[in-house]
Scaffold this active site. Structure first.
Site: not given
Length: 971
Positions: A74-75, A79, A124, A127-128, A337, A339
């Protein structure tokens, strides 16, 4: 072209810069990667564009489907990488008005999905919070013609709860901060996020890296371009506002119920009471405060989650390609991602499980399948050890034994099931598993790091501790039936669609969230396995989201748990390219004379012959059981370069064959047409010949019958014959007329049928016709008597209609002449022909000069005995021919006929000495006349035409006085 994209399972590695670079703009990508063939896949930057370009070219070359799996923590920039790849396709694909419209919709679907599905987390700022798989559909020309989006497990709990330092979904803040005043007033909202309970739990409503006002404008523009109707946009924002109002509900009738199109009283009852069925009766049971809060939050999550699903479906409808023809597809998988937070709950468990599945897919398609392929093909290979995370995936998803099965069992079993009983069940079934530990199962040292309500999983990316609090509720995700019934009464079009009356309202418990997510991952895996894989591995350079900072330890850890070192070892020891013999031979067989155009033996033998001809070294390739393996990309590049050259030669040959085929086809069609015309023409000639012969037979029969009855009175049988006899006699008579009118003894003997007609013909010839001759002779006499020396010799010679054998069309008069050139006076034989309007000088049916009678100024002749005449022509243009100098043996006849035809009796001049004539306008010539001992015509030293004629004695034109008396009697 066949580019290095055929290298087995290409993978790119990107580091998230955490700031915008000029290198990462789609416009610069168009210059970095033009339409030419991209050969050096390993040097070109930025790598995401290089990989995207090669995926696109491979898809066009092989006409098969591909997908790009973008993974990382994540981050790490997943994306952003997916957006850049999408922008690259938008810039590099063919462009038309229709394709540009599709391109704009594909690009603008991203900001809409980000607004409704992304949020700020501790890792992030964008973040998605859902998984997204987008298919981009291309036609055979490479144009993007459509798309389709699949979404996975939206983190709905974020609507009602956020950890400290996090935010809810972007759309809430964008609406409050960027919405127009009229819109906010209609929605009953204030421009202050602190007023709404659902937006302040993370205590982070403002983020420096996020501009909510600007993003709001982007979303509004995107919704318009994607062609959302105004009514749907209003309904959509009304739902977002209603969720914010729900967060502020304190179980007092809220006046904002109109946003959902439901009366406030109905919503109040739905949120404070539960419908219970007792036998055949339904009873409303009031909620406790905790139950009411749960119902409110469940409704908010359900409204938002179903609205998000509706939004994705609307985007798919907008991106759908209506053409049913075959399309090739490039898929983009941008999913949450891995986490690890300070407190990890059910959402992190599902997200990390998803990453485990994708890592397992990566291992299966790279490390595992590649090494197995070498062994299966009989290629000498030393195995590279690697960590297979299948053991962790089985721990989570195994049937009846996995964590998801235990969780579902606890959610569905009767009795008092709690999060702690779920944890106890896990300890009972998972005890002793190397990758699972709890406070109870841990050793003394580990126990200090675990709470009693925690369990720890050793993922491929590291250890993650999960708190079981809320696992059962989030997995159930229940919404009371009476609340569903309330929502079905809504007049809001989107809410009505999200809660349809046709939705089954079974008493059976719905499928749990974890099971649904597990099933969707299985479907996603099936989709990905049906396509050619490509990978983008995103690396996080540091934990602080700072540009220009590179944490070696963090990066090394990511490289290790992603298995990239093992992957590189396999790639370095293995082969960069492999293809089945049939495919390799089919593509490259033009490079070898022995394999082109058709190879008679097996494909393996053909490939062996081909690589020997290409000069492959033994260490550059290996022959497997069904495939050829090429070790270095440069070998493939050299082969591809040779094939590029060969393609042009083949194209030239194909063009030549095709042109020959076209010309041959045209020739055959013309030949068939000519044959048909010839056939028709021969048929027509044959029919005409047959008709002529039939006519001839009839004529001959009539002739014979007429001859047999010639002496009988005229009847049907002899009429034609007698007519023929008369015509034949007249024709012979025409050719044998007496020389003089006084000769009556040389007339042809007429047939008996003519009777007294012969005497009448003699009368006409001797009496009527000489009157015409006398008139013409009288005109000649009036012009030339006493002026022209040789006139008396012409009186006794009758004038005729023409001096040339009559052509098919009869002119007024024609006579042979000698024409003298204006320059040099060279004699040339011509014919002088008179028509009703002009005189023509002709050579063998070719007109040399035409003189209109209107343009004839006059005619000059000399007083001597020569036969010369000069026709003076009026010339206005320098390009026109001048006067005509002619010599005619029948001078008096020709000039008299000219006077009659042109109707000009006074334009003939008899000149003594010299005659001046125009060679051309502005240039003059002369003809000099004189008498001599003999006739001569020559060009004198002074450039004049000299005509010398003999002097004639004056003679009487009749042979005897008796002839003269008879002539005068006739006249």
């Amino acid at each position: 072209c066949w580019t290095p994209t055929q290298v087995r399972v290409p993978t790119s590695f990107t580091f998230h810069p955490t700031c915008k670079l000029h290198l990462c703009t789609c416009v610069s990508a168009a210059h970095l990667y033009p339409s030419a063939v991209l050969l050096n896949l390993y040097i070109a930057l930025p790598f995401s564009y290089a990989l995207a370009d090669n995926v696109y070219r491979t898809m066009l070359t092989e006409t098969n489907n591909h997908f790009i799996l973008i993974s990382g923590e994540s981050g790490a920039g997943k994306t952003e990488a997916s957006k850049k790849i999408l922008q690259f396709y938008a810039v590099s694909c063919p462009s038309t008005k229709l394709l540009d419209n599709v391109r704009d919709r594909l690009l603008l679907s991203n900001p809409v999905l980000e607004a409704f599905g992304n949020a700020k987390t501790l890792k992030n700022d964008n973040s998605s919070r859902f998984g997204k798989y987008m298919d981009i559909q291309f036609d055979h020309m490479g144009g993007a013609v459509g798309g389709h989006i699949l979404s996975y497990l939206l983190e709905k709990s974020r609507v009602v709860h956020q950890n400290h330092g996090e935010r809810s979904f972007h759309i809430f803040y964008q609406l409050v901060e960027g919405g127009e005043e009229d819109l906010l007033r209609w929605l009953g909202l204030e421009r202050n996020c602190q007023r709404y309970s659902y937006l302040v739990q993370g205590e982070c409503a403002k983020v420096s890296s996020v501009n909510d006002k600007s993003d709001w404008k982007t979303v509004r523009k995107a919704l318009s371009v994607i062609e959302f109707s105004e009514s749907n946009i209003e309904s959509l924002f009304a739902i977002i506002a209603s969720v914010l109002h729900l967060g502020n509900v304190t179980f007092v009738a809220d006046s904002q119920g109109y946003l959902l199109g439901i009366p406030a009283q109905v919503i109040q009852v739905g949120l404070t009471h539960r419908k219970i069925e007792a036998r055949s009766e339904e009873v409303l049971s009031p909620f406790t405060v905790d139950q009411a809060v749960y119902a409110k939050d469940a409704l908010a999550k359900a409204i938002y989650g179903r609205t998000f699903t509706w939004l994705v479906n609307e985007l798919n409808e907008s991106l759908a390609n209506k053409d049913s023809s075959r399309k090739t597809v490039i898929g983009l998988l941008d999913i949450y991602g891995f986490e690890v937070f300070s407190v990890n709950s059910f959402e992190q468990f599902c997200i990390n499980y998803c990453n485990e599945k994708l890592q397992q897919l990566f291992i299966q398609l790279t490390l595992k399948s590649e090494q197995e392929e070498y062994e299966m093909e009989g290629i000498e290979w030393e195995s590279v050890p690697y960590f297979n995370n299948k053991i962790i995936c089985d721990l989570v998803e195994e049937k009846f034994k996995g964590i998801i099965s235990v969780l579902d069992e606890e959610c569905l079993r009767p009795g008092e099931a709690t999060d702690m009983t779920f944890l106890e069940k896990l300890e009972e079934k998972m005890g002793g598993h190397a990758h699972f530990v709890t406070h109870k199962l841990a050793d003394q040292k580990t126990r200090k790091t675990l709470e009693r309500g925690d369990f720890r999983l050793l993922h491929y990316a590291g250890e993650v501790t999960y708190s079981v609090v809320g696992f059962l509720d989030k997995n159930n995700d229940l919404l009371y039936r009476n609340i569903k019934e309330v929502m079905r009464q809504s007049k809001n079009a989107i809410v009505k669609h999200c809660f349809p009356s046709t939705e089954p309202d079974s008493k059976k418990r719905p499928e749990t969230v974890a099971t649904q997510f597990k099933s969707s991952l299985v479907g996603l895996t099936e989709i990905l396995m049906s396509k050619e894989p490509w990978y983008v591995r995103c690396m996080k350079p540091n934990e602080g989201k700072q540009p220009g900072l590179f944490d070696d330890v963090l990066v090394r850890h990511q490289v290790k748990y992603l298995g990239l070192m093992e992957h590189l070892r396999v790639r370095r020891a293995g082969f960069a390219y492999r293809r089945r013999y049939e495919i390799f031979l089919q593509r490259y067989k033009p490079l070898c004379p022995d394999t082109w155009p058709n190879w008679k033996g097996t494909a393996a033998e053909g490939v062996e012959c081909l690589v020997k001809h290409l000069g492959y070294k033994p260490d550059e390739y290996k022959m497997g059981r069904t495939k050829i393996f090429i070790r270095h990309p440069r070998t493939l590049f050299a082969t591809e370069d040779a094939f590029e050259v060969c393609k042009h030669e083949l194209a030239t040959r194909i063009q030549a064959k095709y042109k020959g085929y076209r010309v041959k086809g045209d020739y055959m069609r013309q030949r068939q047409a000519a044959t048909k015309i010839e056939t028709c023409w021969r048929g027509m000639k044959a029919r005409r010949e047959r008709e002529k012969r039939a006519w001839a037979v009839k004529v001959i029969k009539r002739f014979i019958k007429g001859f047999m009855t010639r002496n009988q009175p005229a009847c049907v049988d002899n009429t034609d014959y007698l007519a023929f006899v008369r015509q034949n006699y007249l024709t012979r008579l025409k050719e044998n007329l007496p020389k003089t009118v006084v000769d009556k003894n040389t007339w042809l003997t007429p047939p008996p049928i003519m009777g007294s007609l012969t005497d009448h013909l003699i009368y006409l010839y001797c009496v009527c016709l000489p009157h015409v001759q006398l008139q013409i002779k009288g005109l000649t006499s009036s012009i030339f008597k006493g002026t022209k020396e040789n006139y008396p010799h012409s009186v006794g010679i009758p004038f005729v209609d023409t001096r040339i054998s009559k052509p098919h069309t009869f002119p007024q008069y024609s006579v042979p002449v000698v024409k003298y050139d204006r320059n040099g006076f060279r004699p040339r034989f011509r014919q002088l022909i008179y028509t009703g309007s002009a005189a023509y000088l002709v050579e063998e049916a070719k007109i040399k000069q035409r003189v209109e009678f209107n343009n004839l100024k006059g005619v000059s002749v000399s007083t001597l005995s020569d036969n010369f005449l000069i026709l003076h022509v009026q010339c206005e243009d320098i390009k026109q021919k001048g006067d005509l100098v002619l010599q005619c043996d029948y001078l008096f006849e020709a000039l008299t006929k000219l006077c009659l035809v042109a109707n000009k009796h006074n334009f003939i001049k008899v000149v003594q000495g010299s005659v001046k004539f125009d060679i051309q306008p502005g240039r003059e010539g002369f003809v000099d006349f004189k008498s001599g001992q003999e006739t001569m015509i020559y060009r004198a030293k002074n450039g004049h035409l000299m005509v010398v004629s003999m002097k004639l004695k004056t003679v009487w034109p009749f042979n005897s006085q008796n002839e003269q008396i008879h002539f005068l009697n006739y006249y």
